[in-house]
Write a protein that holds these residues in place. Sequence first.
Motif, mmCIF file in Angstrom:
data_model
loop_
_atom_site.group_PDB
_atom_site.id
_atom_site.type_symbol
_atom_site.label_atom_id
_atom_site.label_comp_id
_atom_site.label_asym_id
_atom_site.label_seq_id
_atom_site.Cartn_x
_atom_site.Cartn_y
_atom_site.Cartn_z
ATOM 1 N N PHE A 70 63.845 31.497 51.508
ATOM 2 C CA PHE A 70 62.723 32.325 51.083
ATOM 3 C C PHE A 70 63.006 33.791 51.437
ATOM 4 C CE2 PHE A 70 58.375 34.065 51.837
ATOM 5 C CZ PHE A 70 57.869 33.873 50.566
ATOM 6 N N GLY A 71 63.827 33.965 52.493
ATOM 7 C CA GLY A 71 64.211 35.336 52.865
ATOM 8 C C GLY A 71 63.529 35.849 54.111
ATOM 9 N N GLY A 77 62.026 31.415 64.786
ATOM 10 C CA GLY A 77 63.270 32.140 64.545
ATOM 11 C C GLY A 77 64.186 31.521 63.497
ATOM 12 N N ASP A 78 63.786 30.378 62.898
ATOM 13 C CA ASP A 78 64.646 29.758 61.883
ATOM 14 C C ASP A 78 64.439 30.456 60.534
ATOM 15 O OD1 ASP A 78 65.307 27.842 63.782
ATOM 16 O OD2 ASP A 78 63.659 26.514 63.183
ATOM 17 N N GLN A 79 65.506 30.496 59.742
ATOM 18 C CA GLN A 79 65.420 31.031 58.376
ATOM 19 C C GLN A 79 64.491 30.134 57.571
ATOM 20 O OE1 GLN A 79 68.156 33.037 56.219
ATOM 21 N NE2 GLN A 79 67.733 34.344 57.963
ATOM 22 N N GLN A 80 63.505 30.713 56.890
ATOM 23 C CA GLN A 80 62.572 29.878 56.115
ATOM 24 C C GLN A 80 63.126 29.569 54.733
ATOM 25 O OE1 GLN A 80 59.031 32.394 56.616
ATOM 26 N NE2 GLN A 80 57.952 30.514 57.148
ATOM 27 N N LYS A 81 63.014 28.280 54.351
ATOM 28 C CA LYS A 81 63.356 27.875 52.992
ATOM 29 C C LYS A 81 62.097 28.036 52.146
ATOM 30 C CE LYS A 81 67.412 25.857 53.832
ATOM 31 N NZ LYS A 81 68.592 25.836 52.990
ATOM 32 N N LYS A 82 62.284 28.102 50.825
ATOM 33 C CA LYS A 82 61.098 28.217 49.954
ATOM 34 C C LYS A 82 60.160 27.033 50.189
ATOM 35 C CE LYS A 82 63.704 30.488 46.315
ATOM 36 N NZ LYS A 82 64.395 30.212 45.052
ATOM 37 N N LEU A 83 60.744 25.860 50.399
ATOM 38 C CA LEU A 83 59.893 24.673 50.600
ATOM 39 C C LEU A 83 59.123 24.722 51.925
ATOM 40 C CD1 LEU A 83 61.722 21.498 49.277
ATOM 41 C CD2 LEU A 83 59.353 22.107 48.867
ATOM 42 N N ASP A 84 59.732 25.369 52.944
ATOM 43 C CA ASP A 84 59.027 25.533 54.224
ATOM 44 C C ASP A 84 57.725 26.295 53.993
ATOM 45 O OD1 ASP A 84 60.746 24.409 56.160
ATOM 46 O OD2 ASP A 84 62.023 26.187 56.148
ATOM 47 N N VAL A 85 57.845 27.362 53.210
ATOM 48 C CA VAL A 85 56.701 28.240 52.970
ATOM 49 C C VAL A 85 55.637 27.503 52.151
ATOM 50 C CG1 VAL A 85 56.000 30.422 51.888
ATOM 51 C CG2 VAL A 85 58.165 30.276 53.127
#
Length: 349
Positions: A70-71, A77-85
């Motif tokens: 997702f950016g 602190g983990d990089q968010q994926k689009k699905l996380d959001v």
Amino acid sequence: MPIKQECQEPLADKIDTNIISLSRFIIEKQKQAKNATGDYSLVLNALGFAFKFIAHTVRRAELIHLTGLFGTSNATGDQQKKLDVLGDEIFINTMASSNIVKILVSEEQEELIRFETTEGTYAVCCDPIDGSSNIDAGVSVGTIVSLFKITSPPSEPGCEQDVLRSGHDMVAACYALYGASTHLLLTLGDGVNGFTLDTNLGEFILTEPDVRLPTDHPKKIYSVNEGNTCYWDESVKTFFDALKQPQDEDNEPYSARYVGSMVADMHRTVLYGGLYAYPGSSKSRNGKLRLLYEGFPMAFLIEQAGGKAVNDKGERILDLVPTKIHDKTSIWIGSSRDVDKYLKHIGKL
Ligand code: FDP
């Protein structure tokens, strides 16, 4: 009419028309509880809906361009994926609209969320999409939830103290695993029940009543990220080295299995038995997993299914009390026999 009768018998043999759906299960539990207000049923139904919504979205992720980053980074602190959001958004909206959840703690949100409600008596802590670093490879991911009843009056605003409590205060815990099928494992504190999502019916169906960890599975399994070996304490290294040697009970070594998606690793542990561990290391003294929405709910489920869950020091996970909502904990969890081996190794048994 002999033809009709011939058709009816075999059909009646094959199709169970008296299935127990999650909704029926919840209503039956409500009927058994003295002084039930129906609030607990409302929150469990809201959770069931959130799992169905996420399952539906995970299945279509590639088709609707939901793979990839997702950016941004999340609260831990983990990089968010689009699905996380998206999973986080689904949870926020579903819990808010239930009107019975006062507080939501999500891995994806730095602060806890307080909902405007005059009736809210529950706090939900969740990792909406656990194991999300696996999503783009099509590996199973899951949702993990712990549920607390809030003791302060509904008119008072919710606060962190409503969830910074011992694991024994949980009233329910569950996980949904989005794999070949969607599985839901739920404990209300009186054992564990397993449901499978029938996508055509749109219902979770009780498929594994009264789940117990097996004591006689032919394989002994350990599950840990061995890529972290160089960061482990000597005692952790010697423990896993010993599991790779023939064991006293059967003269066979343990087998290694590690998906790297906690819900998938725990579901295998529930079905086949074994030991799952995420120990502390020189990189992170308390390991990686979060106490409120990974350690607590998994420990509650595993204990209710006849297993054990402790931290590096051998303290029972459910005895711990977080000081911050995103606190981490080291964990050794699974079959009693295997957790006991670790406890003996550190001199706590
Ligand atoms: P992820 O970061 O992909 O969300 O706690 C999160 C978690 O996955 C667990 O589901 C998983 O078991 C663990 O992290 C994997 O961590 P390692 O990659 O360090 O093994």
